[in-house]
Design a protein around this motif. Structure first.
Motif, mmCIF file in Angstrom:
data_model
loop_
_atom_site.group_PDB
_atom_site.id
_atom_site.type_symbol
_atom_site.label_atom_id
_atom_site.label_comp_id
_atom_site.label_asym_id
_atom_site.label_seq_id
_atom_site.Cartn_x
_atom_site.Cartn_y
_atom_site.Cartn_z
ATOM 1 N N PRO A 302 15.444 -17.764 20.349
ATOM 2 C CA PRO A 302 14.576 -17.851 21.527
ATOM 3 C C PRO A 302 13.248 -17.121 21.379
ATOM 4 C CG PRO A 302 16.836 -17.521 22.222
ATOM 5 C CD PRO A 302 16.815 -17.364 20.726
ATOM 6 N N TYR A 303 13.169 -16.135 20.486
ATOM 7 C CA TYR A 303 11.915 -15.411 20.276
ATOM 8 C C TYR A 303 10.893 -16.264 19.539
ATOM 9 C CZ TYR A 303 14.434 -11.270 21.808
ATOM 10 O OH TYR A 303 15.163 -10.362 22.551
ATOM 11 N N ALA A 323 13.428 -20.827 29.145
ATOM 12 C CA ALA A 323 12.780 -19.580 29.544
ATOM 13 C C ALA A 323 12.964 -19.357 31.037
ATOM 14 C CB ALA A 323 11.297 -19.625 29.201
ATOM 15 N N HIS A 325 10.672 -17.603 33.762
ATOM 16 C CA HIS A 325 9.478 -16.908 34.232
ATOM 17 C C HIS A 325 8.729 -17.805 35.208
ATOM 18 C CE1 HIS A 325 7.478 -19.480 31.383
ATOM 19 N NE2 HIS A 325 7.876 -18.792 30.341
ATOM 20 N N LYS A 329 10.036 -23.409 32.592
ATOM 21 C CA LYS A 329 11.168 -23.305 31.685
ATOM 22 C C LYS A 329 10.747 -23.215 30.223
ATOM 23 C CE LYS A 329 14.033 -26.079 34.821
ATOM 24 N NZ LYS A 329 14.841 -27.320 34.959
ATOM 25 N N MET A 331 8.524 -21.584 26.965
ATOM 26 C CA MET A 331 7.810 -20.448 26.403
ATOM 27 C C MET A 331 7.166 -20.926 25.116
ATOM 28 S SD MET A 331 9.081 -16.857 24.752
ATOM 29 C CE MET A 331 8.972 -17.463 23.074
ATOM 30 N N PRO A 359 10.214 -12.906 25.264
ATOM 31 C CA PRO A 359 11.055 -13.309 26.402
ATOM 32 C C PRO A 359 12.038 -12.204 26.753
ATOM 33 C CG PRO A 359 11.791 -14.380 24.386
ATOM 34 C CD PRO A 359 10.512 -13.680 24.050
ATOM 35 N N GLU A 360 12.299 -12.034 28.038
ATOM 36 C CA GLU A 360 13.237 -11.016 28.504
ATOM 37 C C GLU A 360 14.513 -11.614 29.081
ATOM 38 O OE1 GLU A 360 11.102 -8.623 31.269
ATOM 39 O OE2 GLU A 360 9.811 -7.723 29.744
ATOM 40 N N ASP A 361 14.411 -12.847 29.606
ATOM 41 C CA ASP A 361 15.572 -13.524 30.191
ATOM 42 C C ASP A 361 15.567 -14.981 29.756
ATOM 43 O OD1 ASP A 361 16.559 -11.361 32.132
ATOM 44 O OD2 ASP A 361 14.462 -11.589 32.733
ATOM 45 N N ILE A 362 16.739 -15.545 29.655
ATOM 46 C CA ILE A 362 16.859 -16.975 29.379
ATOM 47 C C ILE A 362 17.901 -17.576 30.324
ATOM 48 C CG2 ILE A 362 16.204 -16.781 26.954
ATOM 49 C CD1 ILE A 362 19.145 -17.122 26.231
#
Length: 407
Positions: A302-303, A323, A325, A329, A331, A359-362
Motif C-alpha cells: 500500500p505504500y 485509501a 482520506h 479511495k 492514493m 498512508p495511515e489507514d486503509i
C-alpha cells in the motif's frame, strides 16, 4: 492667496503580458485524456484543461514547499492558476495538434510478452486492455502526438521562475493523457531544447533541488530521488522514441511488484526474475490470515499506491485495498516510472521517488484498519530496506539504474 499646485493622478501601470510557446511531442504512446474514460480523441488528443491540471500538480510539487499551510498554498495557487471565483495569471492554449497512428496495447506487446520476458511495457497499460467479463473492448492510444502549448502570463520574476520549474518538471517527469506516472504519454520538446530538456543527469539537481520539507502535507519534488538507467539512443526501427527505456522500466516494475529481488539462501545472490513464478512479498499471506476483529494490519505494497486489486486464483485472497482520506479511495503512487528525454537526443529510463505523505489507514472491503510497516518481509529483508520506497531505490540499483540524483 495661496498658490494651488495641481496634483497629477497616479500613473497606472499596464500589466506586461508575456507569451511562451513550447513545441512538444510524445516519446511513448498516449492513452486516455479525453472527456470519455479510457478513450483518446484522435482529432484533438491534448486538451488545455488537462494540461492545466498537470501543470497545477507540478507547480504544487515544485513551489508548494515554501508555504506553511494548505490555506496559504491554495491562495497562492489560485492567484497563479485561477479558480471558479477568479481568473489566474496564466492562460494557456493548445495549438497545432497532429496525432500519429492509432495503436492498441496488444499491438505494442503481442501475446502479452512471453514466459521469459514478462509483460514488458504492457504492464503499465492494464486499464486499456480488453475486459471480457464486463464486455469492455480494448482501448486505442496514439503514437507520435505533436502539439504546441502557448502560455500567456503576467507574473513577477519569482512567479515566472516557479512556472518555468513546473514546466520543466512536467516535461521531465510527467506527460499527457492518462497513466503518466507509468510513462504513458511521455514528452520531449522539439525546439529550444537547452531551455526545457536537461543536458545531463546532474542538471536535474540544478533545476529542481530545494530544501527538503519534513513530513509534507502534499506531494513534493524537493527531497525526491531520481534513479536513472543508461542512455538509450532511439533506433530507426523503434515504434516510438522512448521504446527501449519504457520497455526496460516495464520489466523492472513487473519484477519489483512480484518482489523478485530476494536472495538465494544457498548462494546469497539475488535470484533472477521469473515472470511465471509467484510473488515474494509477505502481504498476501498477511491478507489471507486477516480476521474481522483486527484493528491494524502490517503490509508493504500500500505504500506504493492505492487501490490494489487482488483477484482470486484458486484459494488466494481476493479483494480491494483502498485509501482512507478526504480525497477519496485512491492514493497516487509516490513512484514515477518514465523515460526522460535529454537534450543530446538520448532517452534514459527513470524511477522517481517523490516526497509524499505515507498512508495511515486503509479499507479492505468494509473493514477499516490502521496501516503499519511489517516487522518482517522477505523482500525488504533481502534488500536491507526499512520500507518499500527504500526497497524500490535499492532494487533499481540492482536492475542497473545506477545513476542516482537526490533533489
Amino acid at each position: 492667496m495661496p498658490r494651488t499646485i495641481p496634483i497629477s493622478p497616479p500613473e497606472l501601470k499596464t500589466p506586461t503580458l508575456e507569451t511562451w510557446t513550447l513545441k512538444l511531442k510524445t516519446i511513448t504512446p498516449m492513452f486516455g485524456g479525453s472527456a470519455t474514460p479510457r478513450e483518446v480523441d484522435p482529432e484533438n488528443p491534448v486538451r488545455a484543461a488537462s494540461v492545466r491540471g498537470h501543470l497545477r500538480f507540478w507547480w504544487r510539487a515544485t513551489a508548494g514547499g515554501q508555504y506553511t499551510s494548505a490555506e496559504k498554498l491554495f491562495e497562492a495557487e489560485e492567484q497563479i492558476w485561477g479558480s471558479a471565483e477568479r481568473y489566474g495569471k496564466v492562460a494557456l492554449r493548445v495549438l497545432e495538434q497532429a496525432a500519429g497512428q492509432l495503436v492498441k496495447p496488444s499491438e505494442l506487446v503481442p501475446d502479452k510478452g512471453t514466459a521469459k520476458t514478462g509483460p514488458l511495457e504492457k504492464f503499465f497499460l492494464h486499464p486499456f486492455n480488453e475486459n471480457k467479463t464486463e464486455r469492455i473492448p480494448e482501448a486505442s492510444g496514439l503514437q507520435w502526438v505533436e502539439f504546441s502549448l502557448e502560455l500567456t502570463l503576467n507574473l513577477s520574476d519569482a512567479e515566472r521562475e516557479h512556472l518555468r520549474r513546473a514546466l520543466r518538471a512536467w516535461i521531465a517527469f510527467g506527460g499527457v493523457g492518462a497513466r503518466t506516472r507509468r510513462g504513458v504519454g511521455a514528452l520531449e520538446v522539439t525546439a529550444d531544447l537547452p531551455m526545457w530538456l536537461p543536458n545531463k543527469p546532474e542538471q536535474l539537481k540544478d533545476w529542481f533541488s530545494q530544501k527538503p520539507v519534513e513530513n509534507p502535507a502534499h506531494t513534493l519534488l524537493a527531497g525526491a530521488v531520481v534513479c536513472l538507467g543508461q542512455p538509450r539512443k532511439p533506433g530507426p526501427s523503434d515504434p516510438y522514441k522512448g521504446h527501449k527505456a519504457w520497455r526496460e522500466l516495464g520489466s523492472f516494475w513487473a519484477r519489483f511488484r512480484k518482489g523478485h529481488f530476494v536472495e538465494d539462501p544457498q548462494t546469497g545472490e539475488t535470484m533472477p526474475y521469473t515472470p511465471m513464478a509467484g510473488g515474494k512479498w509477505r502481504d498476501h499471506k498477511t491478507l489471507l490470515a486477516l480476521s474481522k476483529d483486527q484493528e491494524q494490519v502490517a503490509l508493504a505494497k500500500p505504500y506504493l499506491g492505492l487501490p490494489i486489486v487482488y483477484q482470486r486464483l484458486g484459494n488466494s485472497f481476493s479483494g480491494t485495498l483502498e485509501a482512507v482520506h478526504k480525497q477519496g479511495k485512491r492514493m497516487a503512487s509516490p513512484v514515477i516510472l518514465k523515460p526522460i528525454a535529454f537534450a543530446d537526443g538520448n532517452v534514459r529510463p527513470a524511477m522517481v521517488i517523490l516526497k509524499a505523505p505515507a498512508p495511515e489507514d486503509i479499507k479492505i472491503g468494509d473493514q477499516k484498519l490502521a496501516l503499519q510497516l511489517p516487522d518482517f518481509d522477505p523482500v525488504l529483508d533481502s534488500l536491507g530496506a526499512d520500507d518499500p520506497l527504500e526497497a524500490a531505490r535499492i532494487a533499481a540499483q540492482i536492475q542497473g539504474f545506477a545513476v542516482e540524483v537526490r533533489l
